[in-house]
Write a protein that holds these residues in place. Structure first.
Motif, mmCIF file in Angstrom:
data_model
loop_
_atom_site.group_PDB
_atom_site.id
_atom_site.type_symbol
_atom_site.label_atom_id
_atom_site.label_comp_id
_atom_site.label_asym_id
_atom_site.label_seq_id
_atom_site.Cartn_x
_atom_site.Cartn_y
_atom_site.Cartn_z
ATOM 1 N N THR A 61 0.870 -1.176 0.000
ATOM 2 C CA THR A 61 0.000 0.000 0.000
ATOM 3 C C THR A 61 0.907 1.226 0.000
ATOM 4 O O THR A 61 2.001 1.197 0.560
ATOM 5 C CB THR A 61 -0.974 0.009 1.200
ATOM 6 N N VAL A 62 0.451 2.266 -0.660
ATOM 7 C CA VAL A 62 1.257 3.478 -0.792
ATOM 8 C C VAL A 62 0.689 4.573 0.102
ATOM 9 O O VAL A 62 -0.520 4.848 0.072
ATOM 10 C CB VAL A 62 1.294 3.952 -2.263
ATOM 11 N N VAL A 63 1.551 5.181 0.894
ATOM 12 C CA VAL A 63 1.195 6.356 1.692
ATOM 13 C C VAL A 63 1.456 7.565 0.804
ATOM 14 O O VAL A 63 2.558 7.708 0.252
ATOM 15 C CB VAL A 63 2.039 6.425 2.987
ATOM 16 N N THR A 64 0.472 8.435 0.666
ATOM 17 C CA THR A 64 0.587 9.567 -0.253
ATOM 18 C C THR A 64 0.569 10.896 0.490
ATOM 19 O O THR A 64 0.110 10.992 1.627
ATOM 20 C CB THR A 64 -0.550 9.539 -1.294
ATOM 21 N N ALA A 65 1.053 11.913 -0.188
ATOM 22 C CA ALA A 65 1.099 13.265 0.379
ATOM 23 C C ALA A 65 -0.309 13.843 0.471
ATOM 24 O O ALA A 65 -1.074 13.779 -0.491
ATOM 25 C CB ALA A 65 1.978 14.158 -0.485
ATOM 26 N N GLN A 66 -0.617 14.408 1.624
ATOM 27 C CA GLN A 66 -1.923 15.026 1.836
ATOM 28 C C GLN A 66 -1.997 16.423 1.226
ATOM 29 O O GLN A 66 -3.077 16.969 1.044
ATOM 30 C CB GLN A 66 -2.242 15.095 3.326
ATOM 31 N N SER A 67 -0.817 16.996 0.925
ATOM 32 C CA SER A 67 -0.769 18.333 0.321
ATOM 33 C C SER A 67 0.480 18.433 -0.533
ATOM 34 O O SER A 67 1.397 17.625 -0.422
ATOM 35 C CB SER A 67 -0.754 19.413 1.410
ATOM 36 N N ALA A 68 0.510 19.453 -1.372
ATOM 37 C CA ALA A 68 1.694 19.711 -2.182
ATOM 38 C C ALA A 68 2.635 20.620 -1.396
ATOM 39 O O ALA A 68 2.211 21.367 -0.509
ATOM 40 C CB ALA A 68 1.293 20.379 -3.498
ATOM 41 N N GLY A 69 3.904 20.541 -1.708
ATOM 42 C CA GLY A 69 4.888 21.395 -1.052
ATOM 43 C C GLY A 69 6.275 20.791 -1.119
ATOM 44 O O GLY A 69 6.585 20.038 -2.041
ATOM 45 N N TRP A 70 7.080 21.131 -0.141
ATOM 46 C CA TRP A 70 8.458 20.638 -0.080
ATOM 47 C C TRP A 70 8.626 19.805 1.182
ATOM 48 O O TRP A 70 8.149 20.199 2.262
ATOM 49 C CB TRP A 70 9.444 21.801 -0.075
ATOM 50 N N MET A 71 9.295 18.684 1.024
ATOM 51 C CA MET A 71 9.497 17.796 2.159
ATOM 52 C C MET A 71 10.463 18.455 3.139
ATOM 53 O O MET A 71 11.618 18.691 2.824
ATOM 54 C CB MET A 71 10.054 16.447 1.681
ATOM 55 N N GLN A 72 9.950 18.794 4.315
ATOM 56 C CA GLN A 72 10.737 19.478 5.328
ATOM 57 C C GLN A 72 11.351 18.495 6.318
ATOM 58 O O GLN A 72 12.438 18.718 6.833
ATOM 59 C CB GLN A 72 9.855 20.472 6.088
ATOM 60 N N GLN A 73 10.633 17.393 6.595
ATOM 61 C CA GLN A 73 11.128 16.424 7.579
ATOM 62 C C GLN A 73 10.690 15.026 7.185
ATOM 63 O O GLN A 73 9.557 14.811 6.779
ATOM 64 C CB GLN A 73 10.584 16.757 8.964
ATOM 65 N N VAL A 74 11.622 14.073 7.314
ATOM 66 C CA VAL A 74 11.329 12.656 7.175
ATOM 67 C C VAL A 74 11.879 12.020 8.446
ATOM 68 O O VAL A 74 13.093 11.931 8.624
ATOM 69 C CB VAL A 74 11.990 12.054 5.914
ATOM 70 N N ASP A 75 10.986 11.644 9.337
ATOM 71 C CA ASP A 75 11.393 11.140 10.650
ATOM 72 C C ASP A 75 11.764 9.663 10.579
ATOM 73 O O ASP A 75 10.897 8.801 10.412
ATOM 74 C CB ASP A 75 10.263 11.365 11.648
ATOM 75 N N ALA A 76 13.053 9.379 10.708
ATOM 76 C CA ALA A 76 13.558 8.006 10.584
ATOM 77 C C ALA A 76 12.984 7.083 11.650
ATOM 78 O O ALA A 76 12.715 5.904 11.377
ATOM 79 C CB ALA A 76 15.087 8.012 10.638
#
Length: 162
Positions: A61-76
């Motif tokens: 299953t794919v988790v998708t972006a809820q809004s457009a913009g720039w990825m500010q944080q990807v919490d490992a």
């Protein structure tokens, strides 16, 4: 990495280093080194020649972006917990690990994302574990309205005594 291993100190020309590494791929030395690493870790080196023999999850299953913009944080930590919930890790010694499940991250800090665009693919076998994994995945990403600088590949170099 060559420099950290003490093999690249004489090279200052990136093109020369690239040519060396490409030659190791072309002559099979890199594949032989990978085989030694896989065997050393107790793995089956046959997967190097035939990756289709690796365990694969039944579902995705794919988790998708809820809004457009720039990825500010990807919490490992959140991403690792999303994989853990699927059975990709152990809570205690002796617990089984499901080698087929896991997560595949499609974005990094600084990337432009579109609403509905893929952020993460969850590879799972047990549908009952999907909700917990998805919950962690949903909180792993922060999207900003303004551009963000990508994270550096390296923060610092640690040099030891030789």
């Amino acid at each position: 990495m060559l420099q950290l291993a003490g093999r690249g100190l004489r090279w200052t020309d990136e093109q020369e280093v690239r040519e060396l590494l490409e030659s190791k791929i072309a002559d099979g030395a890199a594949r032989a080194a990978l085989r030694r690493m896989v065997v050393g870790q107790g793995g089956d080196p046959g997967v190097i020649d035939d990756p289709s023999t690796l365990a694969a999850a039944k579902n995705r299953t794919v988790v998708t972006a809820q809004s457009a913009g720039w990825m500010q944080q990807v919490d490992a930590l959140s991403i690792s917990m999303a994989a853990f919930e699927l059975g990709a890790g152990r809570e205690k010694k002796g617990d089984p690990i499901n080698m087929a499940v896991g997560v595949e991250c499609h974005v990094k800090v600084g990337d432009r994302v579109e609403q509905g665009g893929p952020l993460l693919t969850i590879h799972y076998d047990d549908a009952d574990k999907l909700a917990a994994s998805q919950s962690w995945a949903d909180r792993a990403f922060v999207i900003a309205e303004t551009p963000c600088e990508p994270l550096p590949l390296f923060y610092d170099v640690i040099r030891g005594a030789r």
